[in-house]
Design a protein around this motif. Structure first.
Motif, short mmCIF file in Angstrom:
data_model
loop_
_atom_site.label_atom_id
_atom_site.label_comp_id
_atom_site.label_asym_id
_atom_site.label_seq_id
_atom_site.Cartn_x
_atom_site.Cartn_y
_atom_site.Cartn_z
N ASP A 243 2.05 18.40 -1.75
CA ASP A 243 1.75 17.36 -0.78
C ASP A 243 0.49 16.60 -1.20
N LEU A 244 0.66 15.31 -1.46
CA LEU A 244 -0.47 14.45 -1.84
C LEU A 244 -0.72 13.36 -0.79
N SER A 245 -0.11 13.51 0.38
CA SER A 245 -0.24 12.45 1.39
C SER A 245 -1.68 12.27 1.85
N HIS A 246 -2.52 13.31 1.71
CA HIS A 246 -3.92 13.18 2.11
C HIS A 246 -4.68 12.19 1.23
N LEU A 247 -4.11 11.84 0.08
CA LEU A 247 -4.77 10.89 -0.82
C LEU A 247 -4.44 9.43 -0.48
N LEU A 248 -3.51 9.23 0.46
CA LEU A 248 -3.07 7.86 0.76
C LEU A 248 -4.21 6.92 1.13
N PRO A 249 -5.09 7.24 2.08
CA PRO A 249 -6.14 6.26 2.43
C PRO A 249 -7.09 5.96 1.28
N HIS A 250 -7.27 6.92 0.38
CA HIS A 250 -8.13 6.68 -0.77
C HIS A 250 -7.46 5.71 -1.75
N ALA A 251 -6.15 5.87 -1.91
CA ALA A 251 -5.41 4.92 -2.75
C ALA A 251 -5.43 3.53 -2.12
N VAL A 252 -5.23 3.47 -0.81
CA VAL A 252 -5.24 2.18 -0.11
C VAL A 252 -6.56 1.46 -0.33
N SER A 253 -7.67 2.21 -0.37
CA SER A 253 -8.99 1.57 -0.48
C SER A 253 -9.13 0.78 -1.77
N TYR A 254 -8.47 1.21 -2.84
CA TYR A 254 -8.52 0.44 -4.09
C TYR A 254 -7.83 -0.91 -3.93
N TYR A 255 -6.67 -0.90 -3.30
CA TYR A 255 -5.90 -2.12 -3.12
C TYR A 255 -6.49 -3.03 -2.06
N ALA A 256 -7.28 -2.45 -1.17
CA ALA A 256 -7.85 -3.20 -0.04
C ALA A 256 -9.21 -3.78 -0.35
N GLN A 257 -9.68 -3.64 -1.57
CA GLN A 257 -11.01 -4.16 -1.90
C GLN A 257 -11.02 -5.69 -1.84
N LYS A 258 -12.12 -6.22 -1.35
CA LYS A 258 -12.30 -7.67 -1.34
C LYS A 258 -12.46 -8.15 -2.78
N GLU B 170 3.89 10.69 10.96
CA GLU B 170 2.79 11.57 11.37
C GLU B 170 1.64 11.54 10.37
N GLU B 171 1.96 11.61 9.08
CA GLU B 171 0.91 11.59 8.07
C GLU B 171 0.14 10.26 8.10
N ILE B 172 0.87 9.16 8.23
CA ILE B 172 0.21 7.85 8.21
C ILE B 172 -0.60 7.63 9.48
N ARG B 173 -0.03 8.03 10.62
CA ARG B 173 -0.78 7.86 11.87
C ARG B 173 -2.05 8.71 11.88
N ALA B 174 -2.01 9.89 11.29
CA ALA B 174 -3.20 10.74 11.24
C ALA B 174 -4.34 10.06 10.49
N HIS B 175 -4.00 9.29 9.46
CA HIS B 175 -5.03 8.58 8.69
C HIS B 175 -5.51 7.33 9.41
N TYR B 176 -4.64 6.72 10.22
CA TYR B 176 -4.97 5.44 10.85
C TYR B 176 -4.66 5.51 12.35
N PRO B 177 -5.47 6.26 13.11
CA PRO B 177 -5.15 6.51 14.53
C PRO B 177 -5.23 5.29 15.43
N ASP B 178 -5.96 4.27 15.04
CA ASP B 178 -6.17 3.12 15.92
C ASP B 178 -5.49 1.84 15.44
N VAL B 179 -4.64 1.94 14.44
CA VAL B 179 -4.02 0.77 13.84
C VAL B 179 -2.67 0.48 14.50
N PRO B 180 -2.41 -0.77 14.90
CA PRO B 180 -1.08 -1.10 15.43
C PRO B 180 0.01 -0.87 14.38
N PHE B 181 1.09 -0.23 14.81
CA PHE B 181 2.26 -0.05 13.96
C PHE B 181 3.36 -0.98 14.47
N ILE B 182 3.85 -1.83 13.61
CA ILE B 182 4.95 -2.74 13.96
C ILE B 182 6.26 -2.07 13.55
N LEU B 183 7.19 -1.93 14.49
CA LEU B 183 8.49 -1.31 14.22
C LEU B 183 9.55 -2.41 14.26
#
Length: 317
Positions: free
Chosen positions: A125-140, A161-174
């Motif tokens: 399981d490498l899902s815990h690395l997701l927000p760290h990977a996102v930070s590279y792509y999200a750089q200004k 569940e994994e994604i929501r745990a990393h981003y508890p306050d972010v709107p999810f569009i379904l």
């Protein structure tokens, strides 16, 4: 492939591929904009840059990502778009990307690599690395960026569940669409999840998928049934998950996303969005035309999918 152990060597680079289950390959994006319909197209363009030529290919252990990520220069997600495929998610990401102050990441392959790693043979399981990977792509990159939008792959509904745990306050569009229309689009050109074996079957964990030999229509309809069920489950427990139907129209849908993310919506942006809606999402140079589905909506294999679709509609309304 040159192993790297110092983050300074890869300043401005992106981890773009997981291999051997333990290592990340890196790529230099230069000033290429992230405006392609899918991020793998952007990666293909990056490979032609001289910095990514033969002899200039770098790798690192994937577990260095937390220590090397760049949170001080990275935007947090304003919203994450989940979808059932062929429901306008590509167009929505393109419309959000019309604003030069937005970073839009559409189905980044490396994010998918991390989420699905545990389903690979011998994987973990490498899902815990997701927000760290996102930070590279999200750089200004220009200094004017203000908001980040992420479009997930359709099967990432099962990583909610994994994604929501990393981003508890972010709107999810379904975002979803009628099953007969989705099936017709998949028949025209199949997505990864519409072909057995490309996406691990264990991910589709709400029921048994039919044998592919029974017909591609039935196989895709069964996946849609699971997608609709998953959206119902998410909506039932998550007050920040918002159901959106393709048939609402993408001018209205985009405006809704702007409202949910407290993004100013100018008259010029409204005009730009309406103009862009006249062109195909995946082939922006072509005028958009909605073809007839050629699918019998009363067919038995669609019954369960339509039931799930109508249940979503009751919840949305």
């Amino acid at each position: 492939m040159t192993p790297i152990t110092e983050p300074s060597t890869l300043a401005g680079w992106l981890p773009y591929q997981l291999y051997n289950g333990t290592d990340a390959r890196w790529i230099y994006p230069g000033t290429l904009p992230y405006t392609d319909p899918f991020f793998d197209e952007t990666i293909s363009k990056c490979k032609s840059l001289p910095e990514n030529g033969f002899g200039k290919r770098y790798s690192s252990a994937v577990d260095v990502l937390p220590g090397w990520s760049a949170p001080d220069n990275a935007l947090p997600p304003a919203a994450i778009i989940f979808h059932v495929s062929r429901c306008g998610s590509t167009l929505l990401s393109q419309l959000l990307g019309l604003n030069p102050n937005h970073i839009v990441l559409a189905e980044v392959p490396f994010f998918d690599d991390l989420l699905r790693a545990r389903y690979k043979q011998g994987g973990k399981d490498l899902s815990h690395l997701l927000p760290h990977a996102v930070s590279y792509y999200a750089q200004k990159r220009t200094g004017t960026e203000e908001r980040l939008f992420i479009k997930a792959d359709s099967w990432h509904l099962f990583f909610y569940e994994e994604i929501r745990a990393h981003y508890p306050d972010v709107p999810f569009i379904l975002l979803y669409r009628r099953p007969d229309e989705v099936v017709a689009s998949q028949e025209k050109k199949k997505g990864m999840h519409a072909v057995p074996g490309v996406i691990e079957s264990e991910i589709f964990n709400l029921g048994q998928l039919p044998a592919y030999q029974e017909g591609t229509h039935a196989y895709v309809a069964a996946i849609l049934e699971q997608y609709y069920q998953r959206m119902q489950q998410i909506h039932a427990k998550d007050p920040l998950a918002y159901l959106v139907n393709y048939n609402e129209g993408f001018g209205a849908i985009t405006e809704k996303v702007y409202q949910l993310t407290h993004t100013p919506f100018t008259e010029k942006e409204q005009q730009d969005i309406m103009q862009r809606c006249g062109f195909d999402a995946k082939e922006p140079e072509k005028k958009f035309a909605l073809p007839a589905t050629g699918i019998d909506e009363t067919a038995g294999y669609l019954a369960k999918a339509f039931k799930g679709y109508h249940q979503l509609e009751k919840l949305r309304m």
